[in-house]
Design an enzyme around this catalytic site. Sequence first.
Site, PDB file in Angstrom:
ATOM      1  N   GLY A  24     -53.174-118.419   3.308  1.00 51.89           N
ATOM      2  CA  GLY A  24     -52.313-119.043   4.315  1.00 51.89           C
ATOM      3  C   GLY A  24     -52.044-120.508   4.004  1.00 51.89           C
ATOM      4  CD  GLN A  25     -48.837-125.024   6.888  1.00 49.03           C
ATOM      5  OE1 GLN A  25     -49.188-124.634   8.004  1.00 49.03           O
ATOM      6  NE2 GLN A  25     -48.030-126.041   6.713  1.00 49.03           N
ATOM      7  CG  ASP A  34     -57.990-106.157   8.580  1.00 54.28           C
ATOM      8  OD1 ASP A  34     -58.241-107.083   9.383  1.00 54.28           O
ATOM      9  OD2 ASP A  34     -57.040-105.365   8.718  1.00 54.28           O
ATOM     10  CE1 TYR A  42     -52.457-119.412  16.332  1.00 56.42           C
ATOM     11  CE2 TYR A  42     -51.228-121.127  17.482  1.00 56.42           C
ATOM     12  CZ  TYR A  42     -52.045-120.725  16.429  1.00 56.42           C
ATOM     13  OH  TYR A  42     -52.429-121.661  15.488  1.00 56.42           O
TER      14      TYR A  42
END
Length: 318
Positions: free
Chosen positions: A11-12, A53, A143
Amino acid sequence: MAKVLIIGAVGQIGSELTVALRKKHGADNVVASTRKTEFPPEIRDGGPCEYFDVQDKEAVLSVMKKYGIEQVYQLASLLSATGEKNPDLAFSINLLGLKNTLDAARECGVDRFFWPSSIAAFGPTTPRENTPQRTVLEPTTMYGLTKVAGELLCQYYFRKYGLDVRSVRYPGLISWKAEPGGGTTDYAVAIYYEAILHGKYRCFVKPDTVLPMMYMPDAIRGTMQLMDAPAEKLTVRTSYNLAAMSFSAKELAEEVARHIPGFSCTYEPDFRQQIADSWPRSIDDSQARMDWGWRHEYDLAKMSKDMIANLKVKLGKE
Ligand code: AKB
């Protein structure tokens, strides 16, 4: 040197943190993991990598045991905009995934655990200017809900089981190496790409939308600094407010135009406007500054100069 596991390494944040942690702890000591995305070459070729996962607790546990993991960075998450499109998956990855990882870390006797919260933990009833460390947490997104519950879960595992969990509430993160995916603050990254590639950008929030933001080098340095801080210095075990700069979408466009002559920005707000409007405009991070010496280095001007110089090389537009 510790044995480290980074979950969500593609990810970022993860893609930059993995490289930084491999420098610090030694490449062989830092295991990068992802659920399904391909590893970029600098991560794949730079040290051990695993696919699993976080929703599968046995898989998390078996990787921790396999490498004798001592520190965990649990970054796997759906962001705010994607989370609204798939709230069930956001709940499962963000919250059940966190619980699986905390449980596995407990079972393996992990020394330190990092988990990112976000300004998304706040909501429309939170004071929007200089948002305090301890305040109303009533987010409107799935979120944000997983961030509030996750913060409390982290504090619970610290108090009940003595697991040394540490966390920060990141603002919108801006970086040139890996693009964010599915966040509300993504416009603050996309604008640089579009300015360099096409000289124009259609922004999905209104020009007067102000949000707290941070350049990735500050975020990486701050994260590592928090993980190195002596445990007795830490007074917050939910998640520390962390801030660097706040600017409107219009101010950002004006700064970009200083570097890219002729750049133009238009504004077509979509569903992400409502999410942005529910978040603070600026953050009080004095507790982090006091407890573990947090300091940011980049403001809008310094970040834009660095961002554009690096992106031009990356995009072959020097
Ligand atoms: C998002 O926009 O969803 C994230 C965040 C602020 O947590 N960048």
